[in-house]
Design an enzyme around this catalytic site. Structure first.
Site, PDB file in Angstrom:
ATOM      1  CG  HIS A   1      17.220  -7.827 -12.006  1.00 26.61           C
ATOM      2  ND1 HIS A   1      16.424  -8.451 -12.941  1.00 26.61           N
ATOM      3  CD2 HIS A   1      18.382  -7.522 -12.644  1.00 26.61           C
ATOM      4  CE1 HIS A   1      17.090  -8.522 -14.093  1.00 26.61           C
ATOM      5  NE2 HIS A   1      18.271  -7.966 -13.948  1.00 26.61           N
TER       6      HIS A   1
ATOM      7  CD  GLN B   1      24.859  -8.837  -9.528  1.00 28.37           C
ATOM      8  OE1 GLN B   1      26.081  -8.846  -9.343  1.00 28.37           O
ATOM      9  NE2 GLN B   1      24.337  -8.747 -10.730  1.00 28.37           N
TER      10      GLN B   1
ATOM     11  CE  LYS C   1      23.346 -11.815 -13.100  1.00 26.74           C
ATOM     12  NZ  LYS C   1      23.545 -10.711 -14.038  1.00 26.74           N
TER      13      LYS C   1
ATOM     14  CB  CYS D   1      17.009  -5.139 -15.152  1.00 28.76           C
ATOM     15  SG  CYS D   1      17.520  -5.572 -16.797  1.00 28.76           S
TER      16      CYS D   1
END
Ligand code: PMP
Length: 398
Positions: A113, A193, A216, A356
């Protein structure tokens, strides 16, 4: 009770198929309640006041740190509150990075990212060091076979994503840590993530720094964590100066508080931290083996169905080994924004674009992809709606 019903936004909109949790997850009632409780019964600044409210706010804020530390198998001094993954990586790029010099090397990968690329480029330009990039395989994984050639005695840090926000591939951190150890380098992991998909013992990974975002993992926006091994954090200077991070200040000399306070200058995001603590408490109460199994079943179903769509290309592993339910694909030459717009007409929230990760898009010769993320509240109906939407998109664009 369906897990979905514990999320007020999802419960209020049965026709919404939210597959954009890789960008921001939804927030369960338990977390919203904890934030509301703070704002309506305990709101005050932390660490400074002696009145009852200030003490309650401090206890709630530091209690959240304890909760997060417990959830990740860490010590409370190792949990530094930041505004998110990006801020955590920038903190390391300054506090750790500014001690590096010309001749030193930092290693990242082609699938990072931008938040795990740009801070290191800026450091390279400040300090004159070398930035090296591990390639990505056709399958969309970091090519760890290249470690031997890329990591040298000059490597000071290896900074990689635990799970790619585009391909869903999960990196084998044990191999990365072994390579770093033999070079005497530190390891930073971008866990943005990974953390939404279940508990994790961070110290057990053997890494030095681990960054993640609350938004997230079922918590508010604007809060995140830099976990750092205690000895590492103790050896680092602060990044930002200001209130709260000091031991004493005179015009001649300022001494700093120990970690984590040293790295938390200024009034922090108190309600955000309390929300993140609540999300860790909420996650602790879930049946993760069951959730992981269901997430993987849905991911397998989605990958299997996508494989049958003519002209569609999945960017990432097609199998379920060492991957999470972050699924990116390109539909012929259709622009991912157009695909996402058609999906929206079917009530499906998907992300379309470069995510991104422009260097990764370039690697695969794409302007962008459409991305669906499977979360604990995902259901078969969400996949059905996505596939119906794709049918229409294919008729229109393919
Ligand atoms: N790394 C990865 C892998 C991500 O998916 C994201 C969020 N898209 C980030 C870093 C940046 O997180 P934040 O914007 O919360 O700082």
């Amino acid at each position: 009770m369906r897990l979905r019903d514990r999320f007020p936004l999802l419960a209020a909109d049965p026709k919404l198929h939210y597959l954009d949790s890789g960008a921001s997850s939804q927030v369960p009632a338990d977390v919203l309640d904890a934030v509301t409780r703070f704002e309506t019964t305990q709101r005050a600044n932390v660490h400074r006041g002696v009145h009852r409210l200030a003490e309650a706010a401090t206890a709630a804020y530091e209690g959240a740190r304890d909760e997060i530390a417990r959830f990740f198998g860490a010590r409370r001094e190792e949990i530094v509150f930041t505004s998110g993954t990006t801020a955590a990586i920038n903190l390391v790029a300054h506090s750790f990075g500014d001690a590096l010099a010309a001749g030193d090397e930092v290693v990242i990968s082609e699938l990072e990212h931008h938040s795990n690329i740009v801070p290191w480029q800026m450091l390279r330009d400040r300090r004159g060091l070398k930035l090296k990039v591990l390639p990505v395989t056709e399958e969309g994984r970091i090519d760890l076979g290249a470690l031997d050639g890329v990591v040298t005695r000059k490597t000071r840090l290896i900074a990689l994503a635990h799970c790619s926000n585009v391909t869903g591939a999960v990196v084998d951190l044990a191999r990365v840590v072994a390579a770093a150890k033999s070079a005497g380098a530190a390891v930073l992991v971008d866990g943005a993530q990974r953390v939404p998909h279940g508990p994790l013992d961070i110290p057990e990974l053997g890494v030095d720094f681990y960054a993640f975002s609350g938004h997230k993992m079922y918590a508010p926006h604007g809060i995140g964590v830099l976990w750092g091994k205690r000895e590492r954090l103790e050896a680092l200077p602060p990044f930002m100066g200001g209130g709260d991070m000091i031991r004493s200040v005179t015009f001649e000399r300022t001494t700093y508080a120990p970690p984590p306070t040293r790295f938390e200058a200024g009034t922090p995001n108190i309600s955000g931290a309390i929300g993140l603590g609540a999300s860790c408490r909420w996650m602790s109460g879930l049946d993760w083996p069951g959730i992981v199994q269901e997430e993987m079943r849905l991911t397998g179903r989605l990958l299997g169905s996508l494989a049958k769509v003519p002209g569609l290309r999945v960017l990432g592993p097609l199998g379920l080994q060492q991957r999470l339910g972050v699924v990116s694909f390109a539909l012929g030459s259709a622009h991912p924004h157009d695909v996402a717009q058609i999906l929206d007409r079917h009530g499906v929230a998907c992300r379309g674009g470069h995510h991104c990760a422009e260097p990764l898009m370039e690697r695969f010769g794409l302007a962008g992809t459409t991305r669906a993320t499977i979360a604990p509240y995902s259901e078969d109906a969400d996949i059905d709606a996505l596939l119906n939407g794709l049918d229409e998109a294919r008729r229109l664009f393919a």
